[in-house]
Design a protein around this motif. Structure first.
Motif, mmCIF file in Angstrom:
data_model
loop_
_atom_site.group_PDB
_atom_site.id
_atom_site.type_symbol
_atom_site.label_atom_id
_atom_site.label_comp_id
_atom_site.label_asym_id
_atom_site.label_seq_id
_atom_site.Cartn_x
_atom_site.Cartn_y
_atom_site.Cartn_z
ATOM 1 N N PHE A 107 36.926 39.375 47.123
ATOM 2 C CA PHE A 107 37.679 39.056 45.913
ATOM 3 C C PHE A 107 37.778 40.250 44.961
ATOM 4 O O PHE A 107 38.014 40.076 43.775
ATOM 5 C CB PHE A 107 37.040 37.859 45.206
ATOM 6 C CG PHE A 107 36.989 36.649 46.086
ATOM 7 C CD1 PHE A 107 38.150 36.025 46.495
ATOM 8 C CD2 PHE A 107 35.779 36.160 46.538
ATOM 9 C CE1 PHE A 107 38.116 34.925 47.331
ATOM 10 C CE2 PHE A 107 35.724 35.060 47.365
ATOM 11 C CZ PHE A 107 36.908 34.435 47.769
ATOM 12 N N GLY A 120 37.190 38.301 39.845
ATOM 13 C CA GLY A 120 36.833 37.693 41.127
ATOM 14 C C GLY A 120 35.403 38.010 41.526
ATOM 15 O O GLY A 120 34.656 37.134 41.970
ATOM 16 N N GLY A 139 41.816 37.038 40.354
ATOM 17 C CA GLY A 139 40.384 36.829 40.459
ATOM 18 C C GLY A 139 39.922 35.394 40.385
ATOM 19 O O GLY A 139 38.737 35.114 40.597
ATOM 20 N N ASP A 142 40.360 33.141 42.459
ATOM 21 C CA ASP A 142 39.862 32.738 43.775
ATOM 22 C C ASP A 142 38.368 33.026 43.906
ATOM 23 O O ASP A 142 37.618 32.241 44.489
ATOM 24 C CB ASP A 142 40.638 33.431 44.904
ATOM 25 C CG ASP A 142 40.837 34.918 44.694
ATOM 26 O OD1 ASP A 142 40.343 35.457 43.679
ATOM 27 O OD2 ASP A 142 41.491 35.552 45.536
ATOM 28 N N GLY A 143 37.916 34.145 43.338
ATOM 29 C CA GLY A 143 36.494 34.465 43.362
ATOM 30 C C GLY A 143 35.678 33.517 42.496
ATOM 31 O O GLY A 143 34.551 33.144 42.847
ATOM 32 N N SER A 199 35.367 30.294 44.385
ATOM 33 C CA SER A 199 34.397 30.468 45.481
ATOM 34 C C SER A 199 32.968 30.426 44.946
ATOM 35 O O SER A 199 32.089 29.797 45.541
ATOM 36 C CB SER A 199 34.657 31.786 46.204
ATOM 37 O OG SER A 199 35.924 31.777 46.821
ATOM 38 N N ALA A 213 44.876 30.257 45.383
ATOM 39 C CA ALA A 213 43.553 30.805 45.078
ATOM 40 C C ALA A 213 42.460 29.856 45.570
ATOM 41 O O ALA A 213 41.450 30.296 46.146
ATOM 42 C CB ALA A 213 43.418 31.032 43.578
ATOM 43 N N GLN A 269 42.161 30.158 49.241
ATOM 44 C CA GLN A 269 41.374 31.339 49.592
ATOM 45 C C GLN A 269 39.879 31.043 49.487
ATOM 46 O O GLN A 269 39.075 31.540 50.283
ATOM 47 C CB GLN A 269 41.736 32.502 48.667
ATOM 48 C CG GLN A 269 43.100 33.120 48.943
ATOM 49 C CD GLN A 269 43.088 33.939 50.221
ATOM 50 O OE1 GLN A 269 43.051 33.409 51.321
ATOM 51 N NE2 GLN A 269 43.118 35.255 50.062
#
Length: 396
Positions: free
Chosen positions: A34, A204, A236, A238-239, A242, A273, A276
């Motif tokens: 990310f 991210g 970011g 998506d990070g 996660s 996102a 991901q």
């Protein structure tokens, strides 16, 4: 689709073309998943040089049509040189190009040895940034141990230092970042995530770090960050999602389903996102969320035509053959009558028709036979699409 949606869809799909050549396998990521594109860090540049000196800018002369410019430096400290080099403090180095500066400005000069030293572009430094570079662990040191050093310099006031420390994390494999979880500055990371001055390219990474070092107290904080109302693309996020899933597991994924996957009015970039993040958890989650639970969330995205081609590819890679009948019902109908979606479905059937691989991964015999029959059917009804899908389709 909106202009933004088309942009992301086309950009993502073009990037996926290379991945579809090996449709059934996901290549391992070799750097922080990310982070922005990895760059050559200062320690890597230093390690690749034959000669390195700290020098002061003395004078410079601009070039003309008749002759090249030049810059003169005075050596202050030798960082590295071979036995054949005889540089010492007080020596002058002239570089045949103009580099503006002020008398006394410090520069790190890196050179490679040929018939004579070929000096690269001078890197302006301060005493602080020079010590940061010269004291950093060499690239040969174990990555997780090196990152302990750079962790202290994330968001350091000197931008050169903070950018380089971030680059070290951007270059690092995820599995080398996780051992640092107990050393991560949790409170600082929380502040960085909401600080308007934090470069968006780092969000991210910081979201992922908070997921690794966070506690139950951070769950609502991360939910608020994830669900901020927006119609704009958020680099970011998506990070952050996660990290949230690392922290919350399946319970958190239920909420991601409700906020990012099920509603049809969620911006494409937000849903992508979260998608991901699903992929991240599949590869790196280490069982934090059961794989069948991840498949369930991915299947929800079949209802989003702008994502369907990507979803079908992931379901094939994830050995999910439960949707084979549904895909055939969708094929060529309504919003799914798009070449990229039809090709993805054909490739899904191609993978299914191969049966189990040597590792025992793949559909059962009944599904394999069904896939073969459906492919024969499509070869008669839509031969051009099948030929197009097969053209660049290979399995390892």
């Amino acid at each position: 689709m909106t202009g933004l949606t088309k942009y992301f869809h086309h950009r993502v799909f073009l990037a996926l073309i290379c991945g579809l050549i090996v449709f059934a396998q996901t290549p391992a990521l070799t750097a922080c998943p990310f982070c922005s594109a990895p760059s050559l860090t200062l320690t890597e540049q230093l390690s690749q040089s034959d000669v390195a000196v700290l020098a002061q800018w003395t004078e410079a002369e601009k070039g003309t049509l008749e002759k090249a410019g030049k810059t003169v430096f005075e050596v202050k400290e030798i960082v590295r040189q071979s036995d054949k080099e005889k540089l010492k403090a007080g020596d002058q180095i002239t570089i045949n190009r103009h580099r503006p500066g002020k008398k006394g400005n410090l520069f790190l000069l890196l050179g490679t040895k040929g018939a004579e030293v070929d000096w690269g572009d001078p890197i302006e430094v301060t005493e602080t940034s020079f010590h940061y570079i010269s004291q950093a662990p060499a690239p040969e040191v174990k990555t997780s141990k090196r990152l302990t050093y750079f962790l202290k310099f994330l968001e350091y006031p000197d931008q050169m230092i903070s950018n380089d420390a971030y680059a070290e994390f951007a270059n690092a494999p995820y599995e080398d970042i996780t051992p640092l979880s107990k050393e991560m500055p949790r409170e600082k990371i929380r502040k960085w995530l909401i600080d308007a001055d934090t470069p968006v390219t780092r969000i991210g990474l910081y979201g992922l770090l908070l997921g690794l070092c966070g506690t139950g107290e951070d769950v609502s904080f991360m939910e608020k960050k994830i669900n901020e109302p927006t119609k704009e693309f958020r680099l970011g996020i998506d990070g952050v999602i996660s990290g949230y899933l690392l922290l919350t597991g399946a319970d958190g994924l239920d909420k991601i389903d409700e906020t990012k996957f099920v509603p049809k009015d969620v911006a494409f970039s937000e849903t992508y996102a979260a998608m991901q993040a699903l992929r991240f958890m599949w590869t790196y989650g280490d069982g934090r969320i059961d794989k069948e639970r991840l498949r369930k969330s991915m299947r929800l995205l079949l209802d989003r035509p702008e994502l369907t081609d990507l979803v079908v590819a992931d379901l094939a890679r994830w050995d999910d053959w439960s949707v084979i009948d549904r895909l055939m019902e969708m094929y060529g109908t309504g919003d799914y009558d798009i070449p990229s979606i039809k090709r993805a479905i054909v490739r899904y059937l191609l993978v299914a028709s191969k049966g189990k691989n040597k590792k025992g991964v793949g559909p059962d015999q009944a599904t394999t036979e069904k896939a073969k029959k459906l492919l024969d059917q499509l070869r008669k009804e839509d031969p051009k699409t099948v030929q197009s899908a097969e053209r660049f389709f290979f399995l390892k």
